[in-house]
Write an enzyme that holds these catalytic residues in place. Structure first.
Site, PDB file in Angstrom:
ATOM      1  N   SER A  70       0.832  -1.204   0.000  1.00 31.58           N
ATOM      2  CA  SER A  70       0.000   0.000   0.000  1.00 31.58           C
ATOM      3  C   SER A  70       0.863   1.250   0.000  1.00 31.58           C
ATOM      4  O   SER A  70       1.951   1.268   0.557  1.00 31.58           O
ATOM      5  CB  SER A  70      -0.921   0.027   1.216  1.00 31.58           C
ATOM      6  OG  SER A  70      -1.653   1.235   1.210  1.00 31.58           O
ATOM      7  N   LYS A  84      -4.526  -6.629   3.226  1.00 29.20           N
ATOM      8  CA  LYS A  84      -4.464  -5.467   2.319  1.00 29.20           C
ATOM      9  C   LYS A  84      -5.874  -5.075   1.854  1.00 29.20           C
ATOM     10  O   LYS A  84      -6.205  -3.887   1.751  1.00 29.20           O
ATOM     11  CB  LYS A  84      -3.583  -5.790   1.111  1.00 29.20           C
ATOM     12  CG  LYS A  84      -3.637  -4.767  -0.033  1.00 29.20           C
ATOM     13  CD  LYS A  84      -3.047  -3.446   0.393  1.00 29.20           C
ATOM     14  CE  LYS A  84      -3.049  -2.299  -0.603  1.00 29.20           C
ATOM     15  NZ  LYS A  84      -3.529  -2.399  -1.909  1.00 29.20           N
ATOM     16  N   HIS A 108      -7.545  -3.304   4.649  1.00 29.08           N
ATOM     17  CA  HIS A 108      -6.944  -1.960   4.681  1.00 29.08           C
ATOM     18  C   HIS A 108      -7.668  -1.044   3.690  1.00 29.08           C
ATOM     19  O   HIS A 108      -8.051   0.072   4.020  1.00 29.08           O
ATOM     20  CB  HIS A 108      -5.451  -2.050   4.339  1.00 29.08           C
ATOM     21  CG  HIS A 108      -4.842  -0.730   3.950  1.00 29.08           C
ATOM     22  ND1 HIS A 108      -5.042  -0.159   2.712  1.00 29.08           N
ATOM     23  CD2 HIS A 108      -4.066   0.144   4.642  1.00 29.08           C
ATOM     24  CE1 HIS A 108      -4.422   1.008   2.661  1.00 29.08           C
ATOM     25  NE2 HIS A 108      -3.818   1.213   3.818  1.00 29.08           N
ATOM     26  N   ASN A 109      -7.855  -1.527   2.482  1.00 32.84           N
ATOM     27  CA  ASN A 109      -8.525  -0.704   1.469  1.00 32.84           C
ATOM     28  C   ASN A 109      -9.984  -0.439   1.839  1.00 32.84           C
ATOM     29  O   ASN A 109     -10.498   0.648   1.611  1.00 32.84           O
ATOM     30  CB  ASN A 109      -8.459  -1.378   0.096  1.00 32.84           C
ATOM     31  CG  ASN A 109      -7.087  -1.264  -0.533  1.00 32.84           C
ATOM     32  OD1 ASN A 109      -6.097  -1.139   0.175  1.00 32.84           O
ATOM     33  ND2 ASN A 109      -7.014  -1.316  -1.843  1.00 32.84           N
ATOM     34  N   GLU A 141     -10.044   2.202   4.286  1.00 28.42           N
ATOM     35  CA  GLU A 141      -9.747   3.449   3.556  1.00 28.42           C
ATOM     36  C   GLU A 141     -11.047   4.025   2.944  1.00 28.42           C
ATOM     37  O   GLU A 141     -11.283   5.233   3.020  1.00 28.42           O
ATOM     38  CB  GLU A 141      -8.723   3.110   2.477  1.00 28.42           C
ATOM     39  CG  GLU A 141      -8.303   4.228   1.559  1.00 28.42           C
ATOM     40  CD  GLU A 141      -7.413   3.687   0.433  1.00 28.42           C
ATOM     41  OE1 GLU A 141      -6.453   2.934   0.720  1.00 28.42           O
ATOM     42  OE2 GLU A 141      -7.686   3.984  -0.745  1.00 28.42           O
TER      43      GLU A 141
HETATM   44  P1  NDP Z   1      -0.692  -2.095 -14.196  1.00 29.67           P
HETATM   45  O1  NDP Z   1      -1.653  -2.696 -13.291  1.00 29.67           O
HETATM   46  O2  NDP Z   1      -1.122  -0.993 -15.099  1.00 29.67           O
HETATM   47  O3  NDP Z   1      -0.040  -3.265 -15.091  1.00 29.67           O
HETATM   48  C1  NDP Z   1       0.876  -3.002 -16.114  1.00 29.67           C
HETATM   49  C2  NDP Z   1       1.980  -4.012 -16.091  1.00 29.67           C
HETATM   50  O4  NDP Z   1       1.449  -5.355 -16.240  1.00 29.67           O
HETATM   51  C3  NDP Z   1       2.960  -3.813 -17.246  1.00 29.67           C
HETATM   52  O5  NDP Z   1       4.254  -4.099 -16.776  1.00 29.67           O
HETATM   53  C4  NDP Z   1       2.472  -4.851 -18.238  1.00 29.67           C
HETATM   54  O6  NDP Z   1       3.465  -5.256 -19.158  1.00 29.67           O
HETATM   55  C5  NDP Z   1       2.116  -5.982 -17.315  1.00 29.67           C
HETATM   56  N1  NDP Z   1       1.253  -6.983 -17.936  1.00 29.67           N
HETATM   57  C6  NDP Z   1      -0.056  -6.853 -18.213  1.00 29.67           C
HETATM   58  N2  NDP Z   1      -0.520  -7.996 -18.766  1.00 29.67           N
HETATM   59  C7  NDP Z   1       0.509  -8.862 -18.811  1.00 29.67           C
HETATM   60  C8  NDP Z   1       0.654 -10.202 -19.251  1.00 29.67           C
HETATM   61  N3  NDP Z   1      -0.375 -10.887 -19.730  1.00 29.67           N
HETATM   62  N4  NDP Z   1       1.878 -10.763 -19.159  1.00 29.67           N
HETATM   63  C9  NDP Z   1       2.914 -10.088 -18.664  1.00 29.67           C
HETATM   64  N5  NDP Z   1       2.843  -8.820 -18.213  1.00 29.67           N
HETATM   65  C10 NDP Z   1       1.650  -8.218 -18.294  1.00 29.67           C
HETATM   66  O7  NDP Z   1       0.611  -1.593 -13.398  1.00 29.67           O
HETATM   67  P2  NDP Z   1       0.737  -0.847 -11.989  1.00 29.67           P
HETATM   68  O8  NDP Z   1       2.201  -0.586 -11.846  1.00 29.67           O
HETATM   69  O9  NDP Z   1      -0.214   0.269 -11.841  1.00 29.67           O
HETATM   70  O10 NDP Z   1       0.297  -1.953 -10.918  1.00 29.67           O
HETATM   71  C11 NDP Z   1       0.932  -3.206 -10.818  1.00 29.67           C
HETATM   72  C12 NDP Z   1       0.221  -4.031  -9.784  1.00 29.67           C
HETATM   73  O11 NDP Z   1       0.319  -3.374  -8.541  1.00 29.67           O
HETATM   74  C13 NDP Z   1      -1.270  -4.218 -10.058  1.00 29.67           C
HETATM   75  O12 NDP Z   1      -1.660  -5.494  -9.652  1.00 29.67           O
HETATM   76  C14 NDP Z   1      -1.916  -3.175  -9.185  1.00 29.67           C
HETATM   77  O13 NDP Z   1      -3.232  -3.521  -8.829  1.00 29.67           O
HETATM   78  C15 NDP Z   1      -0.982  -3.193  -7.998  1.00 29.67           C
HETATM   79  N6  NDP Z   1      -0.964  -1.987  -7.193  1.00 29.67           N
HETATM   80  C16 NDP Z   1      -1.048  -0.765  -7.763  1.00 29.67           C
HETATM   81  C17 NDP Z   1      -1.037   0.371  -6.984  1.00 29.67           C
HETATM   82  C18 NDP Z   1      -1.081   1.695  -7.628  1.00 29.67           C
HETATM   83  O14 NDP Z   1      -1.165   2.689  -6.897  1.00 29.67           O
HETATM   84  N7  NDP Z   1      -1.027   1.775  -8.939  1.00 29.67           N
HETATM   85  C19 NDP Z   1      -0.926   0.300  -5.520  1.00 29.67           C
HETATM   86  C20 NDP Z   1      -0.751  -1.015  -5.030  1.00 29.67           C
HETATM   87  C21 NDP Z   1      -0.790  -2.105  -5.842  1.00 29.67           C
HETATM   88  P3  NDP Z   1       3.631  -4.474 -20.585  1.00 29.67           P
HETATM   89  O15 NDP Z   1       4.416  -3.243 -20.272  1.00 29.67           O
HETATM   90  O16 NDP Z   1       4.375  -5.440 -21.433  1.00 29.67           O
HETATM   91  O17 NDP Z   1       2.256  -4.170 -21.076  1.00 29.67           O
END
Ligand code: NDP
Length: 474
Positions: free
Chosen positions: A128, A182, A185-186, A189
């Site tokens: 988080s 987690k 937590h959300n 929130e």
């Molecule tokens: P996203 O959720 O937008 O995911 C994008 C990433 O996933 C890219 O690296 C993409 O690769 C990869 N991806 C998607 N599909 C596939 C696939 N089939 N095979 C391999 N790679 C894949 O990224 P975030 O950084 O926002 O979040 C990452 C995780 O963290 C998520 O699960 C999210 O819920 C969690 N999270 C996010 C928070 C936030 O504030 N954003 C906070 C806490 C947790 P490519 O570049 O090749 O498309």
């Protein structure tokens, strides 16, 4: 030299986490499905630490010390399964796969069981704090085996937020425990934000205050018991002027709240576990209601918009502060109840005080208040409810009159305050000597012969409602 740990998935969360690791001196191998992100990370931030770029998962796996530790930071759901499926054949017994995405804890339980079968450790980890936290120190909630934490703990604790020198990271419990915590937590929130929004609405519509004035109120509140990240940023948001119109930005933002789903998950799981998390549920429903624009318009047209005459009085601000605090205590009490129920259901043996400890920094609900929760569980890990801890009992006791006044004012003025109202009803429900559940049981027995228990003797009873109305043992 081999890398200490690997990260695959280098969107905003993964790359910030990798940078955080590198900045703490860990040699970190980095990989992304499309290599452009990997290249961008190295180009923009390669100088920040010791990165080992990998073009393929094979390369990533090959660059790691053993047992290998690989953090997956990709989209939750099917993408996470796709990465796990590709990764598993490349790994060896004892290796650790860490899912830092926002997975549903049931998925984490399924994945953990499957990888355990294959001799691997699967560590579903709640993270988080958004992108800022990932870079500078998030709150980290790892599940999985104790053994995996022996390897991972030092790394995760190093990159986590610290409060009074204590890391905001602890081994939460087996399998899905980390992602469950987690999720709650959300959910908390959501409740916290809803209560803050109601406080603002009352000060605005009943108190007649401007957003800028309310920003000052929140700034003041942030120096007391309510001190928290959310109260702090509420002052920022309310104090912000829209550069285009000169109006308070909050008055220009469309009033339809969106959601990604973790609040809904929390409520769904609470329903399964039979734990009343009314504060979280009201918050989720309030967002849904706000988004039903057509329905809102139809009802507004049918009845006319509710007319609220601002009736500021001396005590309103202080009353709302107390109502907010008491309602917040209730929301947290409910969230902690839910974690306790899940812990019993799944045999997680959660240390609730430790959960309060790791939420003190890095995450969205970080607050002074969490120290009090930790103290409460330190004193008595078996607390029937947070409400009965001495500190919270006194706090709610002294807030009670103000809390009731605020609910009356909201209801009288026609300003919706579902969070405040339901929190008070929950408190009154738990406090009541007798509840009308007795009548509910009577009705259930009448139409469905569902039986009831009596207060004065043991057993199950059924009344022959349509016959001679006599009572029979069931
Ligand atoms: P996203 O959720 O937008 O995911 C994008 C990433 O996933 C890219 O690296 C993409 O690769 C990869 N991806 C998607 N599909 C596939 C696939 N089939 N095979 C391999 N790679 C894949 O990224 P975030 O950084 O926002 O979040 C990452 C995780 O963290 C998520 O699960 C999210 O819920 C969690 N999270 C996010 C928070 C936030 O504030 N954003 C906070 C806490 C947790 P490519 O570049 O090749 O498309």
């Amino acid at each position: 030299a081999p890398a200490r740990i690997g990260v695959t998935g280098l969107a905003v969360m993964g790359s910030n986490l990798a940078r955080n690791l590198a900045r703490h001196g860990f040699r970190v191998a980095v990989h992304n499905r499309s290599t452009a992100r990997t290249k961008a990370l190295i180009a923009d931030h390669g100088h920040e630490g010791d990165f080992v770029p990998a073009e393929t998962l094979q390369e990533l796996v090959g660059s790691l010390q053993r047992p290998r530790q690989i953090i997956i930071m990709v989209k939750a759901g099917a993408p996470t399964d796709a990465v796990i499926d590709e990764l598993v054949p490349l790994l060896e017994a004892g290796d650790m796969v860490i899912d830092g995405g926002n997975a549903h804890y049931a998925d984490t339980r399924r994945r953990e069981a499957a990888l355990r079968e294959a001799g691997l450790h699967f560590v579903g980890t709640g993270i988080s704090g958004g992108e800022e936290g990932a870079l500078n120190g998030p709150s980290i909630m790892p599940g999985g085996s104790k053994e995996s934490y022996e390897h991972l703990g030092p790394v995760l604790e190093a990159i986590s937020a610290k409060v009074d020198g204590v890391p905001c990271c602890v081994h939460v419990g087996p399998d899905g425990a980390g992602h469950f915590v987690k999720m709650v937590h959300n959910g908390i929130e959501y409740a916290d934000m809803q209560l803050i929004a109601e406080a603002y609405d009352l000060l605005h519509r009943v108190g007649g205050q401007t957003p800028a004035q309310i920003a000052d109120v929140f700034r003041g509140w942030n120096t007391g018991d309510l001190e928290s990240y959310l109260v702090e940023i509420t002052a920022e948001v309310l104090g912000h002027t829209d550069p285009d119109t000169g109006a308070a930005l909050v008055d220009v933002i469309a009033d339809e709240a969106e959601q990604k789903g973790t609040g809904r998950w929390t409520v769904q799981e609470a329903l399964e576990l039979g734990v009343p998390v009314t504060g979280i549920a009201e918050a989720v429903f309030a967002r849904s209601l706000s988004g039903r624009v057509d329905q809102r318009r139809a009802v507004r047209e049918a009845f006319g918009a509710s007319q609220v005459a601002a009736r500021p009085d001396e005590s309103l601000v202080e009353d709302v502060r107390q109502a907010l605090y008491a309602s917040k205590v209730v929301a947290y009490a409910q969230g902690f109840d839910q974690m306790r129920a899940a812990s019993a259901e799944y045999g997680w043996d959660l240390d609730l005080g430790a959960m309060a400890t790791i939420w003190r920094g890095g995450c969205i609900i970080r607050a002074r208040f969490l120290d009090r929760i930790r103290e409460a569980y330190d004193k008595n890990p078996e607390l029937a409810s947070l409400l009965v801890d001495d500190y919270f009992r006194d706090a709610v006791n002294s807030a009670e009159e103000a809390w009731r006044r605020v609910v009356v004012k909201a209801v009288t003025a026609g300003v919706p305050a579902p969070g405040f109202v339901s929190a008070l009803a929950y408190y009154d429900g738990l406090r009541s000597e007798r509840l009308p559940a007795s009548l509910v049981q009577g009705l259930r027995d009448f139409f469905g012969a569902h039986t009831y228990r009596r207060t004065d003797r043991a057993g199950s009873f059924h009344t022959l409602w349509s016959g001679d109305r006599s009572q029979v043992d069931a």
